[in-house]
Design a protein around this motif. Structure first.
Motif, PDB file in Angstrom:
ATOM      1  N   GLU A  58       1.298 -10.636  -0.917  1.00  0.00           N
ATOM      2  CA  GLU A  58       0.407 -10.287  -2.330  1.00  0.00           C
ATOM      3  C   GLU A  58      -0.725 -11.234  -2.281  1.00  0.00           C
ATOM      4  O   GLU A  58      -0.350 -12.518  -2.360  1.00  0.00           O
ATOM      5  CB  GLU A  58       1.398 -10.154  -3.306  1.00  0.00           C
ATOM      6  N   GLY A  59      -1.885 -10.914  -2.469  1.00  0.00           N
ATOM      7  CA  GLY A  59      -3.064 -11.681  -2.570  1.00  0.00           C
ATOM      8  C   GLY A  59      -3.756 -11.993  -1.211  1.00  0.00           C
ATOM      9  O   GLY A  59      -4.806 -12.483  -0.999  1.00  0.00           O
ATOM     10  N   LYS A  60      -2.978 -11.494   0.015  1.00  0.00           N
ATOM     11  CA  LYS A  60      -3.253 -11.726   1.376  1.00  0.00           C
ATOM     12  C   LYS A  60      -3.611 -10.451   2.018  1.00  0.00           C
ATOM     13  O   LYS A  60      -4.747 -10.293   2.305  1.00  0.00           O
ATOM     14  CB  LYS A  60      -2.722 -12.605   2.074  1.00  0.00           C
ATOM     15  N   SER A  98      -3.535  -1.827  -0.359  1.00  0.00           N
ATOM     16  CA  SER A  98      -4.130  -2.534   0.728  1.00  0.00           C
ATOM     17  C   SER A  98      -5.364  -2.754   0.324  1.00  0.00           C
ATOM     18  O   SER A  98      -6.127  -2.019  -0.221  1.00  0.00           O
ATOM     19  CB  SER A  98      -4.082  -1.764   2.061  1.00  0.00           C
ATOM     20  N   ASP A  99      -6.024  -4.021   0.773  1.00  0.00           N
ATOM     21  CA  ASP A  99      -7.370  -4.303   0.552  1.00  0.00           C
ATOM     22  C   ASP A  99      -8.055  -4.296   1.880  1.00  0.00           C
ATOM     23  O   ASP A  99      -9.186  -4.799   2.008  1.00  0.00           O
ATOM     24  CB  ASP A  99      -7.655  -5.511  -0.035  1.00  0.00           C
ATOM     25  N   LEU A 100      -7.209  -4.054   3.064  1.00  0.00           N
ATOM     26  CA  LEU A 100      -7.890  -3.830   4.340  1.00  0.00           C
ATOM     27  C   LEU A 100      -8.139  -2.739   4.928  1.00  0.00           C
ATOM     28  O   LEU A 100      -7.342  -1.946   5.273  1.00  0.00           O
ATOM     29  CB  LEU A 100      -6.828  -4.669   5.041  1.00  0.00           C
ATOM     30  N   VAL A 105      -6.809  -2.015   8.723  1.00  0.00           N
ATOM     31  CA  VAL A 105      -5.607  -2.381   9.127  1.00  0.00           C
ATOM     32  C   VAL A 105      -4.653  -1.435   8.344  1.00  0.00           C
ATOM     33  O   VAL A 105      -4.424  -1.417   7.142  1.00  0.00           O
ATOM     34  CB  VAL A 105      -5.112  -3.930   8.594  1.00  0.00           C
ATOM     35  N   TYR A 106      -3.698  -0.610   9.119  1.00  0.00           N
ATOM     36  CA  TYR A 106      -2.998   0.288   8.322  1.00  0.00           C
ATOM     37  C   TYR A 106      -1.686  -0.335   8.125  1.00  0.00           C
ATOM     38  O   TYR A 106      -0.815  -1.037   8.952  1.00  0.00           O
ATOM     39  CB  TYR A 106      -2.485   1.376   9.371  1.00  0.00           C
ATOM     40  N   LEU A 107      -1.544  -0.480   6.944  1.00  0.00           N
ATOM     41  CA  LEU A 107      -0.090  -1.079   6.253  1.00  0.00           C
ATOM     42  C   LEU A 107       0.846  -0.162   5.687  1.00  0.00           C
ATOM     43  O   LEU A 107       1.896  -0.440   5.279  1.00  0.00           O
ATOM     44  CB  LEU A 107      -0.619  -2.144   5.254  1.00  0.00           C
ATOM     45  N   GLY A 108       0.369   1.195   5.824  1.00  0.00           N
ATOM     46  CA  GLY A 108       1.144   2.086   5.201  1.00  0.00           C
ATOM     47  C   GLY A 108       1.270   2.198   3.613  1.00  0.00           C
ATOM     48  O   GLY A 108       2.069   2.898   3.298  1.00  0.00           O
ATOM     49  N   ILE A 109       0.466   1.560   2.931  1.00  0.00           N
ATOM     50  CA  ILE A 109       0.272   1.593   1.644  1.00  0.00           C
ATOM     51  C   ILE A 109      -1.140   2.204   1.331  1.00  0.00           C
ATOM     52  O   ILE A 109      -2.026   1.982   2.242  1.00  0.00           O
ATOM     53  CB  ILE A 109       0.419   0.403   0.854  1.00  0.00           C
ATOM     54  N   ASP A 110      -1.365   2.566   0.089  1.00  0.00           N
ATOM     55  CA  ASP A 110      -2.614   3.356  -0.286  1.00  0.00           C
ATOM     56  C   ASP A 110      -3.895   2.044  -0.257  1.00  0.00           C
ATOM     57  O   ASP A 110      -3.774   0.899  -0.775  1.00  0.00           O
ATOM     58  CB  ASP A 110      -2.690   3.849  -1.699  1.00  0.00           C
ATOM     59  N   TYR A 111      -4.949   2.471   0.010  1.00  0.00           N
ATOM     60  CA  TYR A 111      -6.259   1.403   0.071  1.00  0.00           C
ATOM     61  C   TYR A 111      -6.734   1.345  -1.748  1.00  0.00           C
ATOM     62  O   TYR A 111      -6.508   2.432  -2.266  1.00  0.00           O
ATOM     63  CB  TYR A 111      -7.326   1.944   0.801  1.00  0.00           C
ATOM     64  N   CYS A 112      -6.854   0.192  -1.926  1.00  0.00           N
ATOM     65  CA  CYS A 112      -7.226   0.061  -3.534  1.00  0.00           C
ATOM     66  C   CYS A 112      -8.659   0.694  -3.899  1.00  0.00           C
ATOM     67  O   CYS A 112      -9.585   0.475  -2.850  1.00  0.00           O
ATOM     68  CB  CYS A 112      -7.059  -1.329  -3.996  1.00  0.00           C
TER      69      CYS A 112
END
Length: 115
Positions: free
Chosen positions: A62-64, A77-79, A82-89
């Motif tokens: 969190e925060g990174k 995700s804020d990236l 990069v696929y993290l498997g979570i929605d983009y913000c």
């Protein structure tokens, strides 16, 4: 017809040693559990079956590499690349929101900014 089915869980792990070994590799016991719960092949009906294409686990910091939705707390995700498997913000007035909360609060937040 080919359909990509994605299911995502965010796991809460109190101690990283419950998931990774001292070298940062997935524990064999955890690998066995993941493999048994998410088999290489599934058969939903006689005509609907598939093979697992990918099983990914990515640490979230969190925060990174992730943030929480300012409204509902969902991990985001804020990236972009990069696929993290979570929605983009979605960022509105300096706050980060998931797409659902951003859509629900967009007018309210824009009014807040213009005040």
């Amino acid at each position: 017809m080919i359909v990509s089915l994605t299911v995502n869980y965010v796991l809460e792990i109190d101690d990283r040693n419950d998931f990774y070994d001292e070298k940062g590799r997935l524990l064999e016991s955890m690998n066995e559990k993941l493999s048994s719960r998410y088999p290489k092949e599934i058969k939903l009906t006689e005509n609907v079956k598939g093979k697992r294409n990918n099983l990914t686990f990515v640490p979230l910091y969190e925060g990174k590499n992730c943030f929480r939705c300012s409204a509902c707390g969902k991990y985001l995700s804020d990236l972009k690349y990069v696929y993290l498997g979570i929605d983009y913000c979605t960022e509105i007035n300096g706050k980060k929101f998931c797409c659902s909360c951003a859509w629900e609060r967009e007018d309210e937040l824009r009014q807040e900014k213009s005040s």
